[in-house]
Structures are given as C-alpha cells and as structure tokens.
Design an enzyme around this catalytic site. Structure first.
Site, short mmCIF file in Angstrom:
data_model
loop_
_atom_site.label_atom_id
_atom_site.label_comp_id
_atom_site.label_asym_id
_atom_site.label_seq_id
_atom_site.Cartn_x
_atom_site.Cartn_y
_atom_site.Cartn_z
N HIS A 248 0.86 -1.18 0.00
CA HIS A 248 0.00 0.00 0.00
C HIS A 248 0.90 1.24 0.00
CE1 HIS A 248 -3.14 2.86 0.94
NE2 HIS A 248 -4.03 1.90 0.78
N ARG A 294 -1.68 0.63 -7.21
CA ARG A 294 -0.85 0.73 -6.01
C ARG A 294 0.62 0.42 -6.24
NH1 ARG A 294 -5.09 -1.98 -1.64
NH2 ARG A 294 -6.44 -0.15 -1.49
N HIS A 354 0.82 -4.84 2.30
CA HIS A 354 -0.62 -4.67 2.55
C HIS A 354 -1.47 -5.87 2.19
CE1 HIS A 354 -4.31 -2.51 3.24
NE2 HIS A 354 -4.70 -2.65 1.98
#
Length: 527
Positions: A248, A294, A354
C-alpha cells in the site's frame, strides 16, 4: 476443562469477512460449524482494518467495465473465469447479504441512493463505504450475526498448528494405501489450556488472511503471518502467485511507526502526493497521477525517496472537497492525536506490505486440490487479482467465495457423504517429543527481525535476482534451525507463528526467484 478432541461437521479456521460469511452460510443450512479465531474475538484480523470500502456496481457501471479494470491492474495475469464470476455474481451477493439481510449502513446520498467513491485503477465510482471504517462496520455486523447463530461454535484464542490429512496422520496402514488424500481437520493450539486440540471435521476451510507481517513494514494485523499457506504447502496443496505481494503506498509515518493505513479513498477524493517541498511528483511517473495502481504509486514513492534521501513523502488532503472529520473520522482522529491536522497539515506517508495476491489455489467454490479442504479470502488464490489487486476488490472476493464455499459445503453435507468413522478414529491426538524448555523471547524477536528485514530489503517493493537469491539462502538456513528448535521445544503461540512466518517467507522468496518476468507487484530491477 477443555476437550482435547472435537468432532464437527465444518471447521472454519479464521473469522474475517470470508471465514465469517462461509460459517454463517453453512450454519444457515442447518449444519454445525466450529469457527476459530486466533484473537480474543472474531474481529482480530485484517477485515476490521479495511478503511476504503467494498466494490459493488456503480451507476454508470457494467460487469465488463469492472472486469476490464481488474484485468488491467492485474496485468492480464488474472484467471478469466474467476474474474467473470466476481463481476457477475459479486455485487448481487453484496446486495443480498450485506444490504438486504444484514443491513450494513453504507453511505447514502440525500436522495437515498448509495454514495459510491472511486479508488486507484477504477474507471467509475463503484466503491461502497462507511466513512473510513468500512471493515470495522462489516465485522461488527458479522460478529452480531455469528453470536445469534446457534449452529456456530466460536473458539477464540486458537492457533492452527497443522492440517490433519488421511495419508499423513492415520495410524492404520490400510488407509495409507488409499489413492486419494483427504483433509480431516486440524491440530489447534489452545492458549488458555496451553495444549494442542485435535479438531476433526467433514470439511475444513482455511480463512486465516494474508502474510503482510512477514515484512518489516506492514498495515496488517499481528495474525497475518501466512499460516494457511504454510500449512497447506506442508500438506501438498497447490500454491500459486505467491510472489505477488501488494504494497500500500500510504501508511502513516510517525516516529518510525509505519503501520496505520491511510486509505486510498483519500486520493480517490482528490488528495495529492507531494515531496517535502510541496511538489506533486506523480507527474513524473504516470498520467493517472495519484490514482495509478498501487504498485505504480508505491514504486514512485520509493524512487522519490531515493532521489531525495528522505524518510517519507506527504499526502496533502487540502484539495479534498469534504469535511475530513466526517468523511474520514478514523484517520482524522488518529492524525490529530499525533499533532497532525489533516485539514491543514500534510500527512507523512510511506509504502507498507498490505495485501497478498497469491496463496492457496482454489476453484470457484473455494475447493483446493486436497479433498475436503477449502480456502477463502486473502489466504487463497482464486486468480481474480492476477499480478496486482484492484483496490477494494478483496472484501468482495472474500464475501463471494465465502458465500459460495458455504453453499458447496452445505450441499456436500446434505448428501451425507461422510468421512469414514474408522478413518477419523485412526487419527491420533497431537504428540510432541520436545520437552526442552528453551524458548527465549529475545531469540524469537531476533528471528522475526531477520525474517522481516530480509523480506523487506531483498523481496520487497524493488527486487533483483541477486537479492532474491540472498533471501532464499538466508531463509533456508533459518528454516533449518527453526525446524530443529521446533522439534525440541514445547509449543507456544509465539513459536507456532514464527514457524509459519518463516515457512511462508521461504515460499514467497522462492516463488519470486523462479519468476523471471517483471510484472505487477513482482517488480524486478536491472542489476
């Protein structure tokens, strides 16, 4: 007294959105479910941390448009059948379960229609949300439903040690000559009694979540150490896409604490990434700017930090056209408590591990290649995400596969296709030869630091073949030492988690080394 041997119709290991949905669906059909949570309650996993939202169907949306976005972000590495299943069936399950049945209070416009937001990689607004605490709201609702379901037995403080399989664990030679291997349940560590329980089940579901905590910096819950993947691999279950770890881009950076997630929805609502001089740097990397996928944003931040030799970049929320204290109350309060007023001050952020896009391979019903074993949620690999996950599709995948696995298991149980009782009775209780009381918290902490630093530096956002070879070599040595230590020392939760984490780190690093193609989350730099 806790029983050391439990027999149940369905065993669900993990109580996040996927596991809880699966358990509720099986129980609703009248069958007994034993639901395990490693924490003190069912909401100790990653689902409760999900801030952004869950993908549904936007006003100007179509299944083909969502499919195109998923495949584009996934770098065309997706399983087309799984993507098609998600986009066609997922929104209907969300409507049926979350909106109509459980009545989760997603944000609404003044006219009563759903107020959907947009995140990176999406071409339209299609994300349902509850402020910036969507996951917590979902888990609070699921927790209430679980408490009210008489057919679900919740066992907390339980950590799965190993899967029980017919060919590996039976004491009867006649059963070992069978061609087909079956999962018969799991050996489970009970923290309260400090003992290992034998839980036998007709069907077993892995739903323990991801493995972000094997990296130095992560947004994940403490339990996310790759336990399902480690146990499944030891049982001979197929693992796929293990190298694809999504980072992330924006985790709060404050006094070296990099764990608190700053939702992508802030960028979706207009927040800008800037350097210490207040300059937007995404213009140098992607025409989609802050709404690029991302992996693109994470690599851009890392490159910007390397150029500036600084510790973090900043998220400027001033362009967001909302009352931030109401639209993002969790983030607003968290930052304010640290002296950061996000309506005036930029938020210091860095990337963090993440979401794991790979894991235990399963089909559209959650079935693995081991008979009677299922996998749902982040621990599984359905193929939906391919080489990179589209934002907010994870909750949708968890709900859909949990729902469908529950349906499939219910159908199986209704046919009375039972495990042979003699086979179940031939499974021994856990016996551990180790009695050497040599568990040292300092050694466990050091081993975790070795694992996390190795994964972050050698198998993290930017990888090279040389770094990955070093990771494999170092982790192989540590795994050998831990295996020897594991066999001599009585079990404890810290030791079980360490063993699972090191095992999972080995799988990820070896998978990354074997993939010579730089794609999606697996980014190879030239040496």
């Amino acid at each position: 007294m806790f029983p050391s041997r439990i027999v149940t119709q369905a065993l669900v290991i993990g109580s996040g959105v996927a596991g809880a949905t699966c358990a509720l669906n099986i129980a609703a059909k009248g069958y007994e479910v034993t639901l395990l949570s490693a924490g003190s309650d069912v909401d100790d996993g990653n689902t409760a941390y999900a801030q952004g939202g869950i993908v549904s169907r936007g006003e100007d949306d179509t299944p083909s448009l969502l499919s195109r976005d998923i495949v584009k972000v996934g770098c065309n590495h997706n399983h087309a059948q799984a993507v098609r299943h998600l986009v066609q069936q997922g929104p209907a399950v969300v409507q049926e379960l979350f909106i109509d049945k459980l009545q989760i209070p997603f944000a609404r416009k003044e006219n009563g229609n759903a107020d959907m937001t947009r995140e990176g990689g999406h071409s339209v607004n299609r994300v349902l949300y509850c402020g910036d605490y969507t996951g917590k709201t979902i888990m609070d609702t699921l927790k209430k439903a679980i408490r009210e379901e008489a057919n679900i037995r919740v066992l907390t403080g339980r950590t799965a040690v190993d899967l029980i399989t017919s060919l590996h664990h039976t004491t009867k030679l006649s059963f070992r000559y069978n061609r087909t291997n079956q999962c018969l349940g799991a050996y489970v560590f009970n923290e309260s009694s400090n003992s290992v329980e034998t839980i036998l089940a007709e069907h077993t579901v892995l739903a323990t979540g991801g493995l972000g905590r094997i990296f130095l910096h992560s947004t994940n819950a403490k339990c996310s150490v790759g336990a399902s993947m480690a146990m499944a691999h030891r049982a001979g279950v197929r693992i796929m896409n293990a190298e694809f770890m999504q980072f992330h881009p924006t985790a709060l950076y404050h006094r070296s604490k990099r764990l608190f997630l700053i939702t992508e929805a802030l960028r979706g609502e207009g927040a800008h990434l800037v350097n210490s001089r207040g300059e937007r740097f995404m213009t140098r990397y992607d025409r989609r700017l802050e709404l690029a996928p991302r992996d693109v944003v994470s690599r851009a931040i890392v490159d910007s930090l390397h150029r500036s030799d600084e510790d973090c970049v900043f998220l400027d929320c001033r362009p967001v056209n909302h009352d931030l204290s109401k639209r993002f109350p969790t983030i607003y309060k968290k930052c304010l408590g640290l002296g950061i007023d996000i309506e005036k001050d930029p938020i210091p952020v860095v990337p963090a591990a993440h979401y794991h896009c790979g894991g235990v391979f399963c089909d559209l019903n959650g079935r693995t290649n081991l008979e009677r074993l299922f996998a749902v949620g982040e621990c599984s690999c359905t193929g939906v995400h391919g080489a990179n996950r589209l934002a907010s599709t994870s909750l949708l995948e968890g709900v859909l596969w949990g729902h469908d696995a529950g349906n499939f298991i219910g159908e199986r149980l209704s046919r009375k296709s039972r495990v042979n009782k003699r086979l179940q009775n031939s499974i021994p209780d856990w016996k551990h030869p180790g009695q050497v009381q040599n568990e040292d918290p300092a050694l466990i902490a050091q081993d975790w630091m070795t694992i996390r630093s190795t994964m972050w530096n050698y198998a993290g956002i930017n990888r090279t073949e040389h770094r990955l070879m070093r990771a494999c070599d170092d982790l192989r040595v540590l795994m050998k030492e831990l295996t020897s230590f594991y066999q001599k020392t009585p079990l404890s939760k810290p030791l079980i988690d360490l063993f699972h984490g090191c095992y999972a780190a080995n799988i990820v690093s070896m998978s990354a080394l074997s993939n010579k193609q730089s794609i999606g989350c697996h980014h190879l730099q030239e040496e």
